[in-house]
Write a protein that holds these residues in place. Structure first.
Motif, PDB file in Angstrom:
ATOM      1  N   ARG A  46      55.757 -92.489 -50.722  1.00 24.58           N
ATOM      2  CA  ARG A  46      56.073 -92.773 -52.105  1.00 24.58           C
ATOM      3  C   ARG A  46      55.223 -92.214 -53.181  1.00 24.58           C
ATOM      4  O   ARG A  46      55.452 -92.301 -54.475  1.00 24.58           O
ATOM      5  CB  ARG A  46      56.252 -94.496 -52.225  1.00 24.58           C
ATOM      6  CG  ARG A  46      57.375 -95.008 -51.378  1.00 24.58           C
ATOM      7  CD  ARG A  46      57.793 -96.526 -51.785  1.00 24.58           C
ATOM      8  NE  ARG A  46      56.837 -97.209 -50.848  1.00 24.58           N
ATOM      9  CZ  ARG A  46      57.427 -97.634 -49.684  1.00 24.58           C
ATOM     10  NH1 ARG A  46      58.787 -97.481 -49.322  1.00 24.58           N
ATOM     11  NH2 ARG A  46      56.696 -98.235 -49.106  1.00 24.58           N
ATOM     12  N   GLY A  47      53.921 -92.232 -52.812  1.00 24.37           N
ATOM     13  CA  GLY A  47      52.722 -92.000 -53.762  1.00 24.37           C
ATOM     14  C   GLY A  47      53.068 -90.719 -54.837  1.00 24.37           C
ATOM     15  O   GLY A  47      52.466 -91.030 -55.790  1.00 24.37           O
ATOM     16  N   SER A  48      53.708 -89.791 -54.339  1.00 24.80           N
ATOM     17  CA  SER A  48      53.967 -88.578 -55.291  1.00 24.80           C
ATOM     18  C   SER A  48      54.940 -88.647 -56.255  1.00 24.80           C
ATOM     19  O   SER A  48      55.076 -87.552 -56.846  1.00 24.80           O
ATOM     20  CB  SER A  48      53.732 -87.133 -54.422  1.00 24.80           C
ATOM     21  OG  SER A  48      55.013 -87.084 -53.972  1.00 24.80           O
ATOM     22  N   ILE A 101      55.140 -81.689 -52.505  1.00 22.42           N
ATOM     23  CA  ILE A 101      54.418 -82.462 -53.339  1.00 22.42           C
ATOM     24  C   ILE A 101      53.590 -83.642 -52.933  1.00 22.42           C
ATOM     25  O   ILE A 101      54.490 -84.575 -52.496  1.00 22.42           O
ATOM     26  CB  ILE A 101      55.176 -82.771 -54.681  1.00 22.42           C
ATOM     27  CG1 ILE A 101      56.231 -81.515 -55.142  1.00 22.42           C
ATOM     28  CG2 ILE A 101      54.296 -83.168 -55.938  1.00 22.42           C
ATOM     29  CD1 ILE A 101      55.379 -80.466 -55.744  1.00 22.42           C
ATOM     30  N   GLU A 102      52.524 -83.724 -52.984  1.00 24.95           N
ATOM     31  CA  GLU A 102      51.745 -84.742 -52.300  1.00 24.95           C
ATOM     32  C   GLU A 102      50.736 -85.464 -53.460  1.00 24.95           C
ATOM     33  O   GLU A 102      50.308 -84.724 -54.354  1.00 24.95           O
ATOM     34  CB  GLU A 102      50.853 -84.288 -51.141  1.00 24.95           C
ATOM     35  CG  GLU A 102      50.069 -85.156 -50.483  1.00 24.95           C
ATOM     36  CD  GLU A 102      50.955 -86.480 -49.551  1.00 24.95           C
ATOM     37  OE1 GLU A 102      51.382 -87.195 -50.427  1.00 24.95           O
ATOM     38  OE2 GLU A 102      50.818 -86.799 -48.465  1.00 24.95           O
ATOM     39  N   ASP A 103      50.461 -86.683 -53.139  1.00 25.98           N
ATOM     40  CA  ASP A 103      49.616 -87.310 -54.210  1.00 25.98           C
ATOM     41  C   ASP A 103      48.146 -87.167 -53.821  1.00 25.98           C
ATOM     42  O   ASP A 103      47.384 -86.694 -54.628  1.00 25.98           O
ATOM     43  CB  ASP A 103      49.742 -88.894 -54.128  1.00 25.98           C
ATOM     44  CG  ASP A 103      49.990 -89.482 -52.897  1.00 25.98           C
ATOM     45  OD1 ASP A 103      49.578 -88.774 -51.917  1.00 25.98           O
ATOM     46  OD2 ASP A 103      50.051 -90.675 -52.695  1.00 25.98           O
ATOM     47  N   ILE A 104      47.796 -87.202 -52.597  1.00 26.49           N
ATOM     48  CA  ILE A 104      46.311 -87.062 -52.406  1.00 26.49           C
ATOM     49  C   ILE A 104      46.262 -86.705 -50.754  1.00 26.49           C
ATOM     50  O   ILE A 104      46.939 -86.792 -50.053  1.00 26.49           O
ATOM     51  CB  ILE A 104      45.765 -88.395 -52.635  1.00 26.49           C
ATOM     52  CG1 ILE A 104      44.051 -88.103 -52.280  1.00 26.49           C
ATOM     53  CG2 ILE A 104      46.259 -89.463 -51.696  1.00 26.49           C
ATOM     54  CD1 ILE A 104      43.341 -89.374 -52.993  1.00 26.49           C
TER      55      ILE A 104
HETATM   56 MG    MG Z   1      51.085 -90.815 -49.620  1.00 26.22          MG
END
Ligand code: MG
Ligand code: IMP
Length: 182
Positions: A46-48, A101-104
């Motif tokens: 969910r992060g990104s 697409i990733e957050d980290i």
């Molecule tokens: Mg994540």
């Protein structure tokens, strides 16, 4: 409206203003690299989600949006080489330009496995875009095409990133106080 730092945070690492500049710069590069091409943007839940929503609105080429949720798991709190796909794509990506697409990126385990899974479906191209990168923590090397900001080995939250599912709604990225998670 001025930014009041959340009491659970030690400091603000990436301000709203800097985030906006980071997303502008990444979008410029993607718009150049995929000029006249269509892409499928894969949002890793969910992060990104927050980063993806801002990036998406700056892209100029035809874009389709897909969602995927995966976690690498193992013993303890660190991720392992195994991947569990909790939600898979709806679309067939064969012959398509895929942008993950990733957050980290932390250990790199999740993304390394995920990229292999997606590449086995024979897309035309497959690249990774991450908002943040913590290279000091890397266990598995991953080939990342777009990096927003390289950060030190600190646990960060906000702008989509969570601790225990909280803090995703903060409009900036901050370093979580150690006493909150230790
Ligand atoms: Mg994540
Ligand atoms: P890894 O690269 O397989 O270790 O896992 C990366 C995932 O771990 C990211 O997508 C985040 O969900 C989570 N993660 C790693 N570092 C942080 C952090 O500093 N804050 C919040 N989530 C993090």
């Amino acid at each position: 409206m001025d930014t009041q730092i959340h009491p659970d945070l030690k400091s603000i690492l990436v301000s709203q203003q800097e985030l906006s500049k980071i997303v502008d710069d990444i979008a410029d590069k993607i718009n150049k690299d995929y000029k006249n091409e269509e892409i499928i943007m894969i949002v890793i839940l969910r992060g990104s989600m927050v980063f993806s929503a801002d990036l998406l609105r700056r892209l100029k080429m035809p874009v389709k949006l897909e969602f995927m949720q995966a976690s690498s798991y193992g013993s303890g709190t660190s991720s392992s080489g195994f991947i569990n796909i909790k939600r898979d794509l709806d679309a067939d990506i064969t012959g398509k330009n895929v942008l993950i697409i990733e957050d980290i990126i932390d250990s790199g385990n999740t993304l390394f496995r995920l990229k292999n899974v997606l590449e086995s479906r024979n897309p035309k191209s497959c690249h990774i875009c991450t908002l943040l990168d913590k290279p000091d923590r890397r266990v598995t090397p991953v080939d990342v095409t777009y990096v927003g900001k390289v950060i030190p080995d600190e646990f960060v939250v906000g702008y989509g990133l969570d601790y225990n599912e909280y803090y995703r709604n903060l409009p900036y990225i901050g370093v979580l106080k150690k006493e909150i998670y230790e």
